[in-house]
Enzyme design. Structure first.
Site, PDB file in Angstrom:
ATOM      1  N   ARG A 266       0.851  -1.181   0.000  1.00 34.47           N
ATOM      2  CA  ARG A 266       0.000   0.000   0.000  1.00 34.47           C
ATOM      3  C   ARG A 266       0.885   1.229   0.000  1.00 34.47           C
ATOM      4  O   ARG A 266       2.099   1.150   0.226  1.00 34.47           O
ATOM      5  CB  ARG A 266      -0.914   0.029   1.223  1.00 34.47           C
ATOM      6  CG  ARG A 266      -0.193   0.125   2.575  1.00 34.47           C
ATOM      7  CD  ARG A 266      -1.146   0.539   3.674  1.00 34.47           C
ATOM      8  NE  ARG A 266      -0.588   0.432   5.017  1.00 34.47           N
ATOM      9  CZ  ARG A 266       0.201   1.330   5.588  1.00 34.47           C
ATOM     10  NH1 ARG A 266       0.585   2.403   4.914  1.00 34.47           N
ATOM     11  NH2 ARG A 266       0.650   1.149   6.820  1.00 34.47           N
TER      12      ARG A 266
ATOM     13  N   ASN B 108       2.149   4.719   1.762  1.00 35.28           N
ATOM     14  CA  ASN B 108       2.424   5.046   3.162  1.00 35.28           C
ATOM     15  C   ASN B 108       2.494   6.557   3.340  1.00 35.28           C
ATOM     16  O   ASN B 108       1.484   7.232   3.286  1.00 35.28           O
ATOM     17  CB  ASN B 108       3.706   4.349   3.632  1.00 35.28           C
ATOM     18  CG  ASN B 108       3.840   4.378   5.140  1.00 35.28           C
ATOM     19  OD1 ASN B 108       2.852   4.183   5.854  1.00 35.28           O
ATOM     20  ND2 ASN B 108       5.030   4.619   5.640  1.00 35.28           N
TER      21      ASN B 108
ATOM     22  N   ASN C 178       9.136   6.784   4.562  1.00 32.06           N
ATOM     23  CA  ASN C 178       8.606   7.758   5.510  1.00 32.06           C
ATOM     24  C   ASN C 178       9.337   9.088   5.377  1.00 32.06           C
ATOM     25  O   ASN C 178      10.225   9.261   4.533  1.00 32.06           O
ATOM     26  CB  ASN C 178       8.747   7.232   6.949  1.00 32.06           C
ATOM     27  CG  ASN C 178       7.419   6.887   7.567  1.00 32.06           C
ATOM     28  OD1 ASN C 178       6.473   7.669   7.503  1.00 32.06           O
ATOM     29  ND2 ASN C 178       7.318   5.707   8.156  1.00 32.06           N
TER      30      ASN C 178
ATOM     31  N   ASP D 187      10.169   8.527  11.654  1.00 33.72           N
ATOM     32  CA  ASP D 187       8.852   8.346  11.043  1.00 33.72           C
ATOM     33  C   ASP D 187       8.496   9.637  10.295  1.00 33.72           C
ATOM     34  O   ASP D 187       9.361  10.251   9.671  1.00 33.72           O
ATOM     35  CB  ASP D 187       7.828   7.988  12.122  1.00 33.72           C
ATOM     36  CG  ASP D 187       6.714   7.093  11.597  1.00 33.72           C
ATOM     37  OD1 ASP D 187       6.136   7.418  10.543  1.00 33.72           O
ATOM     38  OD2 ASP D 187       6.406   6.075  12.239  1.00 33.72           O
TER      39      ASP D 187
END
Length: 302
Positions: A106, A108, A157, A209
């Protein structure tokens, strides 16, 4: 370097499993974000504490607004145009999809660059596989999805741009990587150039992140698993560290009337979750942020 800052938990926003992609809408005085596995988007009016929620047919991981208030989103199967109705209905139209090289993938992390192109990366959802099938894609103002621009990513990220748009930041938050890279970036062409390690979080606590850049050009990253926000100067030097009540901050975004509030989404771990994990937090880090660019293209009405 460590700073003591008052951190407010936004209880009215509710609790997420994987809170991600906070986006501030100044014209609405509202913060938007997603809960990925719950397949929903949330809006919180900061003035009234009114919460609105939209459900989706598949996971939505990242998004940006256009000037008309419509949404371009990176979801499970591709890039979508989304219309959010006042009746809590989200209508989505598929715009483009990459050829995923592995199953169980998927989109992100993602956002727009300073010129309004939408960028988003992909990942294999089962992080235990440590698959390098992930890649970064560009969805331009003409509605064209690029071939992979950066490949070999495990858990993409930390996407962000410097104030002048000439440096692109990208991280890989997988435990085997824990790196933030900086790329020379051509604003006119939307092409990343020379790549270098900007920050190696093996030298610090946590994993890099989601991120945001402030007016000083400093890069704020959520140190997932460490309950920290880390600010790096444009030279890659850690100059501030702020502790958070939640152990797994996932992404941060500047907002508020003066863009001096930093909003932080968090993840609720499957085990040993605390009472704070999964909520959105707000704090004043002592520096102003930058407006989030709108998508520059024309999105269809879903």
């Amino acid at each position: 370097m460590s700073a003591t800052v008052r951190v407010e938990r936004l209880d009215a926003g509710g609790r997420a499993t994987v809170g991600e992609c906070p986006v501030w809408r100044g014209e609405e005085n509202a913060l938007y974000w997603v809960d990925i596995p719950a397949r929903r988007m949330v809006r919180l009016d900061i003035g009234t504490a009114r919460r609105t929620e939209w459900a989706f047919d598949e996971q939505v991981a990242c998004f940006a607004f256009d000037s008309a208030g419509r949404v371009v989103a990176g979801m499970e199967s591709g890039v979508f145009a989304v219309t959010l109705s006042d009746a809590n209905e989200a209508r989505a139209i598929a715009l483009a999809a990459p050829e995923f090289p592995a199953s169980g993938m998927r989109f992100n992390d993602g956002r727009c660059d300073r010129q309004g192109r939408f960028w988003a990366g992909t990942m294999v959802q089962d992080m235990s596989l440590a698959s390098t099938a992930g890649a970064l894609y560009r969805f331009d103002e003409k509605g064209t999805l690029s071939a992979p621009v950066v490949e070999g990513l495990i858990t993409q990220n930390g996407l962000a741009w410097s104030p002048d748009g000439r440096t692109m930041y990208l991280s890989d938050s997988h435990p085997q990587r824990r790196l933030v890279w900086a790329f020379d970036f051509g604003p006119e062409t939307g092409t990343p150039g020379a790549q270098r390690v900007f920050a190696d979080l093996h030298d610090y606590a946590g994993r890099p992140d989601g991120a945001a850049v402030d007016v000083d050009g400093c890069y704020w990253t959520c140190a997932n698993d460490a309950g920290r926000l880390l600010r790096f100067t444009p030279q890659g030097r850690l100059d501030r560290e702020i502790a958070l009540p939640a152990s797994k901050p996932s992404m941060c975004a500047f907002g508020g009337a003066d863009l001096k509030t930093l909003f932080v989404t968090t993840i609720r771990p499957a085990t040993n979750a605390t009472e704070d994990d999964g909520f959105v937090f707000a704090l004043n880090p002592g520096v102003q942020g930058l407006p989030e660019p709108n998508y520059a293209g024309v999105l269809p009405v879903a």
